[in-house]
Design a protein around this motif. Structure first.
Motif, PDB file in Angstrom:
ATOM      1  N   UNK A  77     -52.217  -1.310  90.530  1.00 26.19           N
ATOM      2  CA  UNK A  77     -53.012  -0.252  91.154  1.00 26.19           C
ATOM      3  C   UNK A  77     -54.298   0.056  90.415  1.00 26.19           C
ATOM      4  N   UNK A  78     -54.188   0.251  89.099  1.00 24.45           N
ATOM      5  CA  UNK A  78     -55.336   0.758  88.346  1.00 24.45           C
ATOM      6  C   UNK A  78     -55.132   0.490  86.857  1.00 24.45           C
ATOM      7  N   UNK A  79     -56.228   0.441  86.123  1.00 25.00           N
ATOM      8  CA  UNK A  79     -56.129   0.340  84.665  1.00 25.00           C
ATOM      9  C   UNK A  79     -55.695   1.694  84.112  1.00 25.00           C
ATOM     10  N   UNK A  80     -54.708   1.678  83.226  1.00 30.60           N
ATOM     11  CA  UNK A  80     -54.138   2.918  82.702  1.00 30.60           C
ATOM     12  C   UNK A  80     -54.274   2.968  81.182  1.00 30.60           C
ATOM     13  N   UNK A  81     -54.681   4.126  80.685  1.00 29.63           N
ATOM     14  CA  UNK A  81     -54.721   4.397  79.247  1.00 29.63           C
ATOM     15  C   UNK A  81     -54.039   5.738  79.004  1.00 29.63           C
ATOM     16  N   UNK A  82     -53.320   5.845  77.903  1.00 27.72           N
ATOM     17  CA  UNK A  82     -52.653   7.104  77.566  1.00 27.72           C
ATOM     18  C   UNK A  82     -53.103   7.605  76.204  1.00 27.72           C
ATOM     19  N   UNK A  83     -53.247   8.925  76.102  1.00 33.56           N
ATOM     20  CA  UNK A  83     -53.567   9.583  74.837  1.00 33.56           C
ATOM     21  C   UNK A  83     -52.529  10.676  74.605  1.00 33.56           C
ATOM     22  N   UNK A  84     -51.979  10.728  73.408  1.00 31.20           N
ATOM     23  CA  UNK A  84     -50.962  11.729  73.094  1.00 31.20           C
ATOM     24  C   UNK A  84     -51.608  13.054  72.684  1.00 31.20           C
ATOM     25  N   UNK A  85     -51.245  14.109  73.407  1.00 33.58           N
ATOM     26  CA  UNK A  85     -51.646  15.459  73.006  1.00 33.58           C
ATOM     27  C   UNK A  85     -50.515  16.002  72.128  1.00 33.58           C
ATOM     28  N   UNK A  86     -50.723  16.004  70.830  1.00 33.37           N
ATOM     29  CA  UNK A  86     -49.630  16.289  69.903  1.00 33.37           C
ATOM     30  C   UNK A  86     -49.232  17.758  69.882  1.00 33.37           C
ATOM     31  N   UNK A  87     -50.165  18.644  70.250  1.00 30.40           N
ATOM     32  CA  UNK A  87     -49.857  20.063  70.362  1.00 30.40           C
ATOM     33  C   UNK A  87     -50.259  20.545  71.744  1.00 30.40           C
ATOM     34  N   UNK A  88     -49.447  21.418  72.329  1.00 27.71           N
ATOM     35  CA  UNK A  88     -49.758  21.972  73.643  1.00 27.71           C
ATOM     36  C   UNK A  88     -50.702  23.162  73.458  1.00 27.71           C
ATOM     37  N   UNK A  89     -51.999  22.884  73.428  1.00 33.68           N
ATOM     38  CA  UNK A  89     -52.997  23.913  73.144  1.00 33.68           C
ATOM     39  C   UNK A  89     -53.861  24.245  74.351  1.00 33.68           C
ATOM     40  N   UNK A  90     -53.363  23.957  75.551  1.00 33.96           N
ATOM     41  CA  UNK A  90     -54.080  24.348  76.746  1.00 33.96           C
ATOM     42  C   UNK A  90     -54.781  23.204  77.446  1.00 33.96           C
ATOM     43  N   UNK A  91     -55.191  23.477  78.694  1.00 31.88           N
ATOM     44  CA  UNK A  91     -55.845  22.461  79.519  1.00 31.88           C
ATOM     45  C   UNK A  91     -57.175  22.037  78.910  1.00 31.88           C
ATOM     46  N   UNK A  92     -57.912  22.983  78.334  1.00 33.46           N
ATOM     47  CA  UNK A  92     -59.184  22.625  77.715  1.00 33.46           C
ATOM     48  C   UNK A  92     -58.994  21.629  76.587  1.00 33.46           C
ATOM     49  N   UNK A  93     -57.996  21.854  75.769  1.00 31.42           N
ATOM     50  CA  UNK A  93     -57.699  20.934  74.668  1.00 31.42           C
ATOM     51  C   UNK A  93     -57.273  19.572  75.201  1.00 31.42           C
ATOM     52  N   UNK A  94     -56.481  19.561  76.292  1.00 30.68           N
ATOM     53  CA  UNK A  94     -56.036  18.295  76.886  1.00 30.68           C
ATOM     54  C   UNK A  94     -57.230  17.457  77.334  1.00 30.68           C
ATOM     55  N   UNK A  95     -58.192  18.088  77.991  1.00 28.44           N
ATOM     56  CA  UNK A  95     -59.380  17.365  78.445  1.00 28.44           C
ATOM     57  C   UNK A  95     -60.185  16.852  77.251  1.00 28.44           C
ATOM     58  N   UNK A  96     -60.297  17.658  76.219  1.00 20.77           N
ATOM     59  CA  UNK A  96     -61.049  17.259  75.029  1.00 20.77           C
ATOM     60  C   UNK A  96     -60.427  16.023  74.362  1.00 20.77           C
TER      61      UNK A  96
END
Length: 295
Positions: free
Chosen positions: A95-114
Motif C-alpha cells: 500500500x505505502x512506504x511506512x516508517x515508525x518513530x517511538x514516542x517514549x513518553x506520552x507528552x501530548x499530541x504536540x510532542x507526538x508531531x514533533x
C-alpha cells in the motif's frame, strides 16, 4: 510543493477498549474485516501521500507489521489455492512506504508531531489521527491539501460543525471566512475543549491537519498546557499569530472510533455501505429488533 508524508500518531494506550487493548493496539481492532488504521492509511494514500510516519509506543509493532509483507502467510495461501485472499494481503503489504518513530513518553499530541521532525524535514506534511475515520467521495486530507495549495501552501485545519453543547469535547476555532461559500476561514484562534458558554464557535477539529514545517519551531517553544502535555492547539495558535492558518469545513462523514459508541456506529454504517455485507447487516438488525422488542 507536493505533500508526500502523513504523520499518524498511534501511541495512545487505548484504555477505553480494555481489556482488548492489553495486547492488541486499539488501531488494529477491526471494523468488519479491516482494522481501524487501514481506513486512515487508505485516506492518506487516496490523498496522494507516499510515506506514512507512525508515531508509536511500546506494544504497537502490530501496526507496522500489518502494512508489511508476510511471506509465510502468502506461501500458505498459495499452497492452499486461496488466490483471492493472497491478492488481498499482498495489496496491503504494498500500500505505502511506512516508517515508525517511538514516542517514549506520552507528552501530548504536540510532542507526538514533533517526534516526526527529523523524518519530515523541511517539507509540508499532513497529520491524521489514527482513531478518527472520515468517509466520503473526496478524501478529507485531499480537501485540506487543495485548500493549502490555493493559499500559497498555508497551514490548514479540517473542521466540522458540531452541536454547540458538545464544544467541551474538541478544539474549537474562531476566524473570518475568506470565500463566498463560507467553507474556508482565516483562523484567528483555537480554544481547547471550551465550555459551551465560552466557545468562540461550533466549528471543531476532529484531527486532520496540513502543516508547513514551521509548526516544528512552534512546538519547540510552547510550554506544557492542559493536562501537563504539549498541546498541538497551542502551537497552532502561535502560528496563527505570526502567520496564516486556515480552517476548512470538510465534506464527509466522520466516525470517532476512539470510543465504544463511535466504534459501534462505524461498524454498523460501514456494513450497511458495503454491498457484500449490507443485506446481512439489515437482516441481523431486523432480527435483533424483533427479538428484544425494540421500538
Amino acid at each position: 510543493m507536493k505533500i508526500r508524508r502523513a504523520v499518524i500518531p498511534v501511541a495512545g494506550k487505548g484504555t477505553r477498549f480494555l481489556p482488548a487493548t492489553k495486547e492488541v493496539p486499539k488501531e488494529m481492532i477491526p471494523i468488519i474485516n479491516l482494522p481501524m488504521i487501514h481506513y486512515v492509511v487508505e485516506e492518506a494514500i487516496l490523498s496522494g501521500i507516499e510515506q506514512v510516519v507512525f508515531i508509536t509506543s511500546s506494544g504497537k509493532n502490530a501496526i507496522e507489521d500489518y502494512f508489511d509483507r508476510k511471506f509465510e502467510l502468502e506461501d500458505f495461501l498459495i499452497k492452499n489455492g486461496k488466490l483471492k485472499e493472497l491478492e488481498l494481503v499482498q495489496q496491503i503489504g504494498k500500500m505505502v512506504e511506512v516508517t515508525s518513530i517511538r514516542q517514549k513518553e506520552q507528552l501530548g499530541l504536540g510532542h507526538a508531531v514533533l517526534c516526526a521532525k527529523d523524518i519530515v524535514g523541511n517539507e509540508p506534511f499532513a497529520v491524521i489521527l489514527g482513531d478518527e475515520i472520515v468517509r466520503g467521495p473526496n478524501p478529507v486530507t485531499k480537501q485540506l491539501i487543495d485548500v493549502s495549495t490555493k493559499n500559497n501552501n498555508a497551514n490548514v485545519i479540517g473542521v466540522m460543525e458540531i452541536d454547540p453543547q458538545e464544544t467541551y469535547k474538541y478544539g474549537i476555532v474562531k476566524g473570518n471566512f475568506t470565500d463566498a461559500q463560507k467553507k474556508t476561514m482565516r483562523m484567528t484562534t483555537m480554544v481547547e475543549k471550551p465550555k459551551p458558554a465560552d466557545a468562540p464557535s461550533n466549528l471543531a477539529t476532529p484531527g486532520r491537519y496540513v502543516f508547513r514545517p514551521e509548526i516544528f519551531d512552534a512546538l519547540k517553544v510552547i510550554p506544557k498546557g492542559v493536562g501537563g502535555e504539549y498541546q498541538l492547539t497551542d502551537a497552532i495558535n502561535l502560528l496563527a499569530k505570526e502567520g496564516e492558518v486556515y480552517a476548512h469545513i470538510f465534506e464527509g462523514a466522520r466516525f470517532d472510533t476512539g470510543n465504544i459508541e463511535g466504534y459501534l456506529n462505524a461498524t454498523i454504517e460501514f456494513a450497511l455501505m458495503n454491498k457484500d455485507s449490507e443485506e446481512m447487516m439489515r437482516r441481523l438488525i431486523k432480527e435483533k429488533v424483533q427479538k428484544y422488542n425494540i421500538r
